[in-house]
Write a protein that holds these residues in place. Sequence first.
Motif, short mmCIF file in Angstrom:
data_model
loop_
_atom_site.label_atom_id
_atom_site.label_comp_id
_atom_site.label_asym_id
_atom_site.label_seq_id
_atom_site.Cartn_x
_atom_site.Cartn_y
_atom_site.Cartn_z
N THR A 112 -35.12 0.15 -5.05
CA THR A 112 -35.56 1.53 -5.73
C THR A 112 -34.53 1.72 -6.99
O THR A 112 -34.71 2.64 -7.72
N ASP A 113 -33.32 1.09 -7.22
CA ASP A 113 -32.58 1.22 -8.33
C ASP A 113 -32.83 0.47 -9.46
O ASP A 113 -32.13 0.82 -10.47
N LEU A 114 -33.72 -0.46 -9.34
CA LEU A 114 -33.94 -1.31 -10.56
C LEU A 114 -34.30 -0.83 -11.88
O LEU A 114 -34.04 -1.21 -12.88
N HIS A 115 -35.09 0.29 -11.56
CA HIS A 115 -35.63 1.19 -12.62
C HIS A 115 -34.33 1.77 -13.63
O HIS A 115 -34.19 1.67 -14.70
N ASN A 116 -33.37 2.07 -12.78
CA ASN A 116 -32.13 2.58 -13.48
C ASN A 116 -31.32 1.41 -14.22
O ASN A 116 -30.67 1.79 -15.30
N VAL A 117 -31.28 0.42 -13.80
CA VAL A 117 -30.65 -0.93 -14.24
C VAL A 117 -31.22 -1.26 -15.49
O VAL A 117 -30.87 -1.32 -16.54
N GLU A 118 -32.77 -1.14 -15.48
CA GLU A 118 -33.51 -1.50 -16.79
C GLU A 118 -33.29 -0.35 -17.66
O GLU A 118 -32.93 -0.67 -18.97
N ALA A 119 -33.27 0.86 -17.22
CA ALA A 119 -33.07 2.01 -18.31
C ALA A 119 -31.64 1.72 -18.85
O ALA A 119 -31.36 2.03 -20.08
N PHE A 120 -30.58 1.52 -18.15
CA PHE A 120 -29.27 1.24 -18.64
C PHE A 120 -29.34 0.10 -19.65
O PHE A 120 -28.50 0.18 -20.72
N LEU B 194 -25.30 14.19 10.62
CA LEU B 194 -25.71 13.03 9.55
C LEU B 194 -27.19 13.26 9.50
O LEU B 194 -27.66 13.28 10.49
N ASN B 195 -27.68 12.85 8.25
CA ASN B 195 -29.41 12.96 8.24
C ASN B 195 -29.80 11.55 8.66
O ASN B 195 -29.77 10.33 8.23
N LYS B 196 -30.47 11.89 9.85
CA LYS B 196 -31.19 10.51 10.70
C LYS B 196 -32.54 10.10 10.13
O LYS B 196 -32.90 9.05 10.21
N ALA B 197 -32.95 10.92 9.14
CA ALA B 197 -34.16 10.71 8.78
C ALA B 197 -34.04 10.17 7.16
O ALA B 197 -35.25 10.11 6.64
N GLU B 198 -32.90 9.80 6.56
CA GLU B 198 -32.89 9.68 5.48
C GLU B 198 -33.32 8.24 5.18
O GLU B 198 -33.17 7.25 6.08
N PRO B 199 -34.14 7.89 4.12
CA PRO B 199 -34.78 6.64 3.86
C PRO B 199 -33.90 5.64 3.65
O PRO B 199 -32.74 5.66 2.93
N GLU B 200 -33.97 4.44 3.92
CA GLU B 200 -33.08 3.27 3.68
C GLU B 200 -34.00 2.30 2.94
O GLU B 200 -34.90 1.48 3.53
N PHE B 201 -33.78 2.17 1.75
CA PHE B 201 -34.61 1.22 0.97
C PHE B 201 -33.90 -0.43 0.91
O PHE B 201 -32.82 -0.50 1.26
N SER B 202 -34.86 -1.09 0.66
CA SER B 202 -34.49 -2.71 0.72
C SER B 202 -33.62 -2.98 -0.19
O SER B 202 -33.63 -2.63 -1.29
N ARG B 203 -32.53 -3.67 0.35
CA ARG B 203 -31.44 -4.22 -0.36
C ARG B 203 -31.80 -5.63 -0.98
O ARG B 203 -32.88 -6.25 -0.41
N ILE B 204 -31.46 -5.86 -2.04
CA ILE B 204 -31.84 -7.14 -2.83
C ILE B 204 -30.69 -8.02 -2.99
O ILE B 204 -29.71 -7.64 -2.81
N THR B 205 -31.12 -9.41 -2.86
CA THR B 205 -29.60 -10.23 -3.08
C THR B 205 -29.77 -11.12 -4.44
O THR B 205 -28.68 -11.53 -4.92
N ASP B 206 -30.93 -11.15 -4.86
CA ASP B 206 -30.99 -11.56 -6.47
C ASP B 206 -32.11 -11.01 -7.32
O ASP B 206 -33.38 -10.98 -6.56
N VAL B 207 -32.23 -10.86 -8.61
CA VAL B 207 -33.19 -10.36 -9.22
C VAL B 207 -32.94 -10.88 -10.82
O VAL B 207 -31.86 -10.43 -11.39
N ASP B 208 -33.98 -11.43 -11.65
CA ASP B 208 -33.82 -11.93 -12.63
C ASP B 208 -34.21 -10.58 -13.42
O ASP B 208 -35.05 -9.80 -13.38
N PRO B 209 -33.69 -10.69 -14.98
CA PRO B 209 -34.17 -9.48 -15.89
C PRO B 209 -35.90 -9.64 -16.05
O PRO B 209 -36.29 -10.64 -15.82
N PRO B 210 -36.31 -8.34 -16.10
CA PRO B 210 -37.72 -8.32 -16.41
C PRO B 210 -37.80 -9.02 -17.96
O PRO B 210 -37.04 -8.85 -18.68
N ALA B 211 -39.10 -9.85 -17.95
CA ALA B 211 -39.45 -10.30 -19.15
C ALA B 211 -39.51 -9.49 -20.61
O ALA B 211 -39.22 -9.93 -21.44
N TRP B 212 -39.93 -8.36 -20.16
CA TRP B 212 -40.14 -7.39 -21.22
C TRP B 212 -38.68 -6.79 -21.84
O TRP B 212 -38.83 -6.44 -23.04
N LEU B 213 -37.58 -6.91 -21.27
CA LEU B 213 -36.26 -6.76 -21.75
C LEU B 213 -36.03 -7.46 -23.11
O LEU B 213 -36.42 -8.50 -23.13
N THR B 214 -35.36 -6.97 -24.07
CA THR B 214 -34.73 -7.60 -25.37
C THR B 214 -33.85 -8.57 -24.74
O THR B 214 -33.43 -8.47 -23.72
#
Length: 161
Positions: free
Chosen positions: A74-82, A31-51
């Motif tokens: 680090t996944d939020l931009h994918n959610v915004e794009a979707f 297993l890759n021991k150096a793989e980054p582990e990004f912060s998990r989030i528990t709640d996030v509102d949609p950005p104000a700029w979304l339609t």
Amino acid sequence: MGGTATVAGRGRKPKPTAKKQLAGNPGKRALNKAEPEFSRITDVDPPAWLTARAAVVWRMVVPELLRENVLALTDLHNVEAFCTAYSNWRLAQDSVEAFGIVVQSSQGSPIKNPALTAANEAMRQMVTFGSMLGLDPASRTRIIGGREDNETNEFADLLSS
């Protein structure tokens, strides 16, 4: 000139180390021991700029991803794009419904409604970003979520009625 060239992005994408560990490392490879582990989030509102339409999709999708513990900061931009792609697709479809599949060109001849091209592009973007997030059945089978309870989908009742 005896080497072979490789093209980035081709072939099967590697499974993240965390998912390999959750599955018990079935391949038994190191297993890759150096793989980054990004912060998990528990709640996030949609950005104000979304339609408004994109924000509705955000509010449907994000709680599901959070419940499965598969959404990192680090996944939020994918959610915004979707969500944005979904909104663009609906706008394009609204135009097709309003003006039809065939419209009149500036020269007066019939042409395919350009909104169909925009709709197709947005659908491709939804497939791409949705797959990255595990939102389609095929990619969902490759995701091993971190949740332990067996809650039911609160939207499932809407489909059965």
